[in-house]
Design an enzyme around this catalytic site. Structure first.
Site, mmCIF file in Angstrom:
data_model
loop_
_atom_site.group_PDB
_atom_site.id
_atom_site.type_symbol
_atom_site.label_atom_id
_atom_site.label_comp_id
_atom_site.label_asym_id
_atom_site.label_seq_id
_atom_site.Cartn_x
_atom_site.Cartn_y
_atom_site.Cartn_z
ATOM 1 N N SER A 13 -7.000 -34.949 9.884
ATOM 2 C CA SER A 13 -8.096 -35.968 9.277
ATOM 3 C C SER A 13 -9.357 -35.506 8.563
ATOM 4 C CB SER A 13 -9.293 -35.222 10.783
ATOM 5 O OG SER A 13 -9.818 -36.388 11.614
ATOM 6 N N LYS A 48 -0.526 -32.364 15.635
ATOM 7 C CA LYS A 48 -1.592 -33.340 16.878
ATOM 8 C C LYS A 48 -0.019 -33.639 17.701
ATOM 9 C CE LYS A 48 -4.272 -36.406 16.245
ATOM 10 N NZ LYS A 48 -5.403 -37.230 16.894
ATOM 11 N N ASP A 69 -12.022 -42.533 7.875
ATOM 12 C CA ASP A 69 -11.873 -40.931 7.415
ATOM 13 C C ASP A 69 -10.548 -40.300 6.616
ATOM 14 O OD1 ASP A 69 -10.538 -40.426 9.994
ATOM 15 O OD2 ASP A 69 -10.422 -38.802 10.916
ATOM 16 N N THR A 127 -16.403 -32.491 24.205
ATOM 17 C CA THR A 127 -16.294 -33.017 22.278
ATOM 18 C C THR A 127 -14.641 -33.271 22.320
ATOM 19 O OG1 THR A 127 -18.163 -32.343 22.114
ATOM 20 C CG2 THR A 127 -16.432 -32.791 20.184
ATOM 21 N N GLU A 141 -18.377 -41.477 20.572
ATOM 22 C CA GLU A 141 -18.834 -40.378 19.770
ATOM 23 C C GLU A 141 -19.687 -40.238 18.894
ATOM 24 O OE1 GLU A 141 -15.620 -36.048 20.753
ATOM 25 O OE2 GLU A 141 -14.375 -37.770 19.569
ATOM 26 N N SER A 173 -19.935 -38.483 15.830
ATOM 27 C CA SER A 173 -19.014 -37.702 14.656
ATOM 28 C C SER A 173 -18.342 -38.945 14.222
ATOM 29 C CB SER A 173 -18.362 -36.846 15.010
ATOM 30 O OG SER A 173 -17.424 -36.541 15.757
ATOM 31 N N ARG A 209 -22.898 -26.446 14.061
ATOM 32 C CA ARG A 209 -23.839 -28.036 14.940
ATOM 33 C C ARG A 209 -24.550 -27.726 15.394
ATOM 34 N NH1 ARG A 209 -19.250 -30.367 12.207
ATOM 35 N NH2 ARG A 209 -17.256 -30.737 13.230
#
Ligand code: VG1
Ligand code: CO
Length: 543
Positions: free
Chosen positions: A113, A126, A277, A344, A363, A365, A496
């Site tokens: 990612s 994944k 991303d 998350t 999210e 993010s 974080r």
């Protein structure tokens, strides 16, 4: 073709994190390392007869080599077909789309990612299940358990497959189908959004800039934004996927997407900017001299979903990860629909979407998506915004400010402290865990601590429980601080800190988030003894 069995010994470090197994490339290049993990996936899912597997990655270094290995292993493990993106390319959302469209038994996505790539960069793998979504925890745990015991793997002795030409290749009893990585995904987008009105917007002088960050979304953005929607070719920058992402960090935030930020904050800035991303599942949305926090973006999309053809029938519900701001909750309340708070990681949304309980998910993010697939989806979010901008005929900033005026503003920021020693990060978390009782009721200026806990989640669909999902310091006025350790990094630890407060007063909505959150920021550093324990004063990334 001959399929053989290779004797191997286990590695003990193959535990998947927030999103798959991520390690440095040299770790993946160790003998049998990739093979052990892939065989453990196949053993865990016990490949059903006549199964198809979707396979592709974000084009990062080691992508092609890994694909050839996985094809040989798929052949030896009895797959009937593997659908692989041309050049080994598939964005995460496109892979999810293909798994669902062709009802395959799942897919393997090769990506780390937003982590940097290259020979010394990161690689990742994944497994997504038949619903198109990331494998839930019980499957990733079973894969990890299999990895720790593996004694052999199966692999076929066959030549490499030509990945750059579309078509079917017969390999023993298995067919490899090299498919166009963009086609099915682009069609799905056309079915959800009003392409005609977005096209009118884009040809009427409304200027956009999309930064693909030399990652996987370049070909997708070109096909959809330029070829199908008529945006000028230079609307897409850094459009060619490169194995090392051009040396960049393909994380669409204000720090790493600096090319785009400079353009949108510069003179003669375009009206709309966006970045994605490494694997195409994240999005950053900018207006002219204006940044939209991902938490606000989710809320605004939900409030405006009635303008978008694919969502005009209404939303079943909204889900957000725990650290994401409660802006979406306010919209859900106004719409009279439920809002779910999950840990998350996108894998926690899958059950809710499969059960028809939620339509939109997000999210903090930079991840937003819907039940059109089972992954977050960067370009989808861009198209949603463009559809909304075309329908409302207002500037992006006006839309956000009107939203705040109606619902109030959940002022929000995330501070990341990257690459701190693991012991230092663990000691911060331990200190916080030990302070839950002593912090309760404590007054910091105007703010009083109401409750401290470590977030845990019971999945409302299958009842599975996930604990240890982040420390929450909740204040009586609704403000909060959340501390979490990242589960996607490969070096040291990333701490974080998520900060949120609610501002109903429209007269204060123009204030800078860092300014408005300054009290919370100093409480966070005080109670975590951040400086003393980590030696850091400033975060690495602020969003
Ligand atoms: C981060 C984000 C999380 C996201 C995950 C995967 O995880 O915080 O929200 O789901 O990355 O996104 P962590 O554990 O580092 O905080 V991606 O785009 O890497 O698949
Ligand atoms: Co991603």
């Amino acid at each position: 073709m001959q399929a053989g069995t290779v004797v191997t010994t286990p590695y003990q470090d193959q535990k998947p994190g927030t999103s798959g197994l991520r390690k440095r490339v040299p770790i993946f290049q160790q003998t049998h390392y990739l093979e052990n993990f892939v065989q453990s996936i196949f053993d865990t899912i016990a490949v059903p007869p006549n199964s198809t597997l979707v396979l592709g990655g974000d084009g990062r270094y080691y992508n092609r080599e890994a694909i050839q290995v996985i094809l040989k292993m798929a052949a030896a493990n009895g797959f009937w077909r593997v659908m692989v993106g041309r050049g080994g390319i598939l964005s995460t959302p496109a892979a999810s789309c293909l798994i669902r469209k062709y009802r395959t038994c799942g897919g393997i996505i090769l990506s780390a990612s937003h982590n940097p790539g290259g020979p010394e960069g990161d690689f990742g793998i994944k497994y997504n299940t038949a619903n198109g979504g990331p494998a839930p925890e019980k499957i990733t745990e079973a894969i990890f358990a299999a990895c720790k015991q593996i004694a052999q793997y199966r692999i076929a002795d066959m030549p490499d497959v030509e990945l750059d030409r579309l078509g079917d290749y017969e390999i023993g009893d298995m067919t490899v189908t090299v498919i166009d990585p963009v086609e099915a995904y682009a069609e799905l987008m056309e079915s959800l959004f009003d392409f005609a009105s977005i096209r009118s917007l884009l040809v009427s002088g409304f200027r956009i800039k999309f930064d693909a960050m030399h990652a996987v979304t370049g070909p997708y953005a070109r096909e959809i934004l330029v070829n199908r929607l008529g945006a000028p070719a230079d609307s897409v920058i850094n459009a060619v996927p490169l194995p090392d992402f051009g040396g960049g960090h393909p994380d669409p935030n204000l720090t790493y997407a600096h090319d785009l930020v400079e353009i949108l904050y510069g003179e003669n800035a375009p009206d709309f900017g966006a970045a994605s991303d490494g694997d195409g599942d994240r999005n950053m949305i900018l207006g002219k001299h204006f940044f939209v926090t991902p938490s606000d973006s989710l809320a605004i999309l939900a409030a405006n979903a009635y303008l978008v053809p694919g969502y005009q029938q209404g939303l079943a519900g909204i889900a957000r990860s725990m650290p994401t701001s409660a802006a979406a909750d306010r919209v859900a309340k106004a719409l009279g629909i439920p809002c779910f708070e999950t840990p998350t990681g996108w894998k926690f949304f899958g059950n809710l979407m499969d059960a028809g309980k939620v339509t939109l998910c997000g999210e903090e993010s930079f991840g937003t998506g819907s039940d059109h697939i089972r992954e977050k989806d960067g370009l989808w979010a861009v198209l949603f915004w463009l559809n909304m901008l075309a329908a409302r005929k207002q500037s992006l900033e006006t839309i956000v400010r009107e939203h705040w005026a109606r619902f109030g503003r959940n002022v929000y920021s995330r501070h990341d402290y990257e690459g701190i020693p693991a012991e230092a990060a663990n000691s911060v978390m331990k200190l916080l865990h030990g302070s839950f009782e002593s912090l309760k009721g404590v007054q910091f200026g105007d703010l009083q601590v109401k409750l401290c806990d470590d977030f845990s989640y019971t999945d409302p669909v299958d009842g599975s429980v996930s604990t240890g999902q982040g420390v929450r310091i909740l204040f009586t006025d609704g403000s909060r601080i959340v501390f979490r350790l990242s589960g996607t990094g490969t070096e040291g630890a990333t701490l974080r800190i998520y900060l949120e407060s609610f501002e109903p007063d429209v007269g204060k909505h123009h204030l800078d988030a860092q300014e408005s959150l300054s009290t919370l920021i100093s409480i966070a550093s005080q109670i975590s003894e951040l400086h003393k324990r980590t030696g850091r004063i400033q975060p690495t990334v602020i969003t």
